[in-house]
Design an enzyme around this catalytic site. Structure first.
Site, PDB file in Angstrom:
ATOM      1  N   LYS A 215       2.741   2.754  -4.955  1.00 47.73           N
ATOM      2  CA  LYS A 215       2.557   3.807  -5.969  1.00 47.73           C
ATOM      3  C   LYS A 215       2.762   5.190  -5.362  1.00 47.73           C
ATOM      4  CE  LYS A 215       1.422   6.212  -9.553  1.00 47.73           C
ATOM      5  NZ  LYS A 215       0.200   6.062 -10.314  1.00 47.73           N
ATOM      6  N   CYS A 273       0.044  13.051 -12.145  1.00 48.98           N
ATOM      7  CA  CYS A 273       0.401  12.217 -10.987  1.00 48.98           C
ATOM      8  C   CYS A 273       1.241  12.944  -9.948  1.00 48.98           C
ATOM      9  CB  CYS A 273       1.148  10.964 -11.470  1.00 48.98           C
ATOM     10  SG  CYS A 273       0.142   9.861 -12.480  1.00 48.98           S
TER      11      CYS A 273
END
Length: 450
Positions: A215, A273
């Protein structure tokens, strides 16, 4: 022990029912599973029960309402609902502090709530973005504090969330899920779950630590790539060359297993993010004696883009003989990216604040975002519709490329603005024929590297 029975319809509990949790809940319930979303935010849960949109994802409210009405999807603040679940998904927020350090308070709290309620045979899947080793060194001990042992009594895997806002519901039905379990039994159970639950491809990696880094690597790459595109745009501007032409040609070069893939430049990078995960990666490395300079550079480049966008807009107006201090500016799109109403860390705020500081009148229209949130988080004067925004405008700044803005009636626009009017393309990436048409109608045109 085998985790997760072979039932075609396992019962699912989702801890943290914000953006990711609610999208997952809708997708799983649509596939026929019984889902309960658990969150400590009582007002948000009440809103979901009443059919109100909790997060600005296109299509989500329309998907959630019938699922809640049918009973396949329930929402509660009661953690006791965990006890009936076969699979527990953890999707709580994992912010960072001002130095990039992961803040785990929300994750720790739900693990403490889950630990005494775990029962043998349950499968726990963590999807919240975390620093490498968090699943193994933080989550495992917290869950085992309830008396059960990971790998013997319950399964635990890390499966990173990699959805793109604005397209999340579609991606949930097709995007490959990465699975890294804390042991072979957990890995197998998590892979089996995703294949059955969403019928999507699964990529198994050897450990949870690897899955956690996947990720971070994804968002590190995206942020760095956008930073290169933004600097390339500024470089192209020096030579009055269209950066989009350069990118299109450069991306035709085969490289490795694919092709060169330079992303598109824009007025800045925002969201929950890309502005956070690279710093989490950087801080984790720094604490171990390694300095990740690409993270530092990319973050500086992307954070500087709102100011650059303001300067391009200001200079474009000046070349048309207009003074920014007395100009009316229509800002179309306040969200941090196209086709979502999410204002978290939106770079539009930086552009609007610079325009206001210069004395301009700024009207903001975003059909996907709430007016009061625009007022408090972005600034300017939020308006109800496009006509209000562009009336007598000296410049129209397209700062989010929403679908609603892609087919503007340019003749109608011309009659409403104060001609000559500048079109500032901060994220639409207009094709050359559209730019020629704009100029043919008497508009000025400037973009990022165009």
């Amino acid at each position: 022990m085998e985790f997760l029975s072979d039932s075609p319809s396992p019962r699912i509990a989702i801890l943290g029912f914000g953006y990711i949790g609610s999208c997952l809940g809708a997708a799983l319930a649509e596939r026929g599973m019984s889902v309960v979303g658990i969150d400590s935010d009582a007002s948000m849960i009440a809103g979901l029960r009443a059919g109100r949109r909790a997060v600005p994802e296109p299509g989500l409210a329309e998907a959630l309402a019938p699922l809640v009405a049918s009973g396949r999807l329930a929402c509660t603040t009661d953690y006791d609902a965990l006890e009936d679940a076969d699979v527990v998904l953890i999707t709580v927020g994992t912010p960072v502090d001002g130095n990039g350090a992961l803040l785990t308070s929300q994750l720790e709290e739900v693990c403490r709530q889950l630990a005494p309620r775990l029962r043998p045979g349950q499968l726990v899947i963590l999807k919240s973005t975390v620093a490498p080793g968090t699943t193994r060194t933080l989550v495992v001990p917290l869950l085992e504090s309830g008396g059960l042992a990971e790998g013997r009594d319950f399964g635990l895997a890390y499966c990173p969330e990699r959805l793109a806002e604005g397209d999340a519901l579609a991606q949930l039905r097709e995007l490959t899920v990465v699975v890294g379990g804390c042991g072979p039994g957990s890995t197998a159970a998590a892979a089996r779950f995703w294949k059955a639950a969403l019928d999507v491809p699964v990529r198994i990696v050897p450990t949870a630590d690897i899955a956690e880094i996947v990720k971070l690597a994804n968002n590190w790459w995206i942020d760095a790539n956008v930073a290169m595109a933004n600097e390339l745009a500024r470089f192209c501007a020096l030579f009055e060359v269209d950066v989009m032409e350069v990118i299109a040609a450069a991306n035709s070069l085969p490289k490795g297993d694919g092709r060169v893939n330079i992303l598109r430049p824009g007025a800045g990078v925002g969201g929950p993010c890309l502005t956070k995960d690279p710093w989490m990666t950087w801080r984790t490395a720094r604490d171990r004696g390694v300095r990740l300079r690409t993270v530092e550079t990319a973050r500086r480049v992307n954070d500087a883009m709102p100011e650059y966008a303001y300067e391009v807009l200001r200079d474009g107006l000046a070349k048309m003989g207009k003074d920014l201090a007395s100009a009316r500016i229509a800002v179309l799109g306040a969200a941090f990216k196209n086709d979502t109403g999410d204002l978290r860390n939106t770079p539009v705020t930086g552009v609007v604040r610079a325009l206001l500081a210069a004395g301009a009148e700024v009207r903001v229209f975003d059909p996907l975002a709430e007016k009061e949130l625009i007022r408090s988080q972005v600034g300017g004067f939020p308006v109800d519709d496009l006509d209000q925004a562009v009336r007598d405008a000296d410049a129209v700044a397209l700062l989010a490329g929403h679908r609603q803005f892609r087919d503007l009636d340019l003749e109608r626009l011309r009659r409403r603005v104060a001609m000559p009017c500048l079109i500032f393309d901060g994220r639409m990436h207009y094709r050359p024929e559209t730019i020629r048409r704009l100029r043919g109608l008497g508009f000025g045109y400037r973009g990022i590297g165009r």
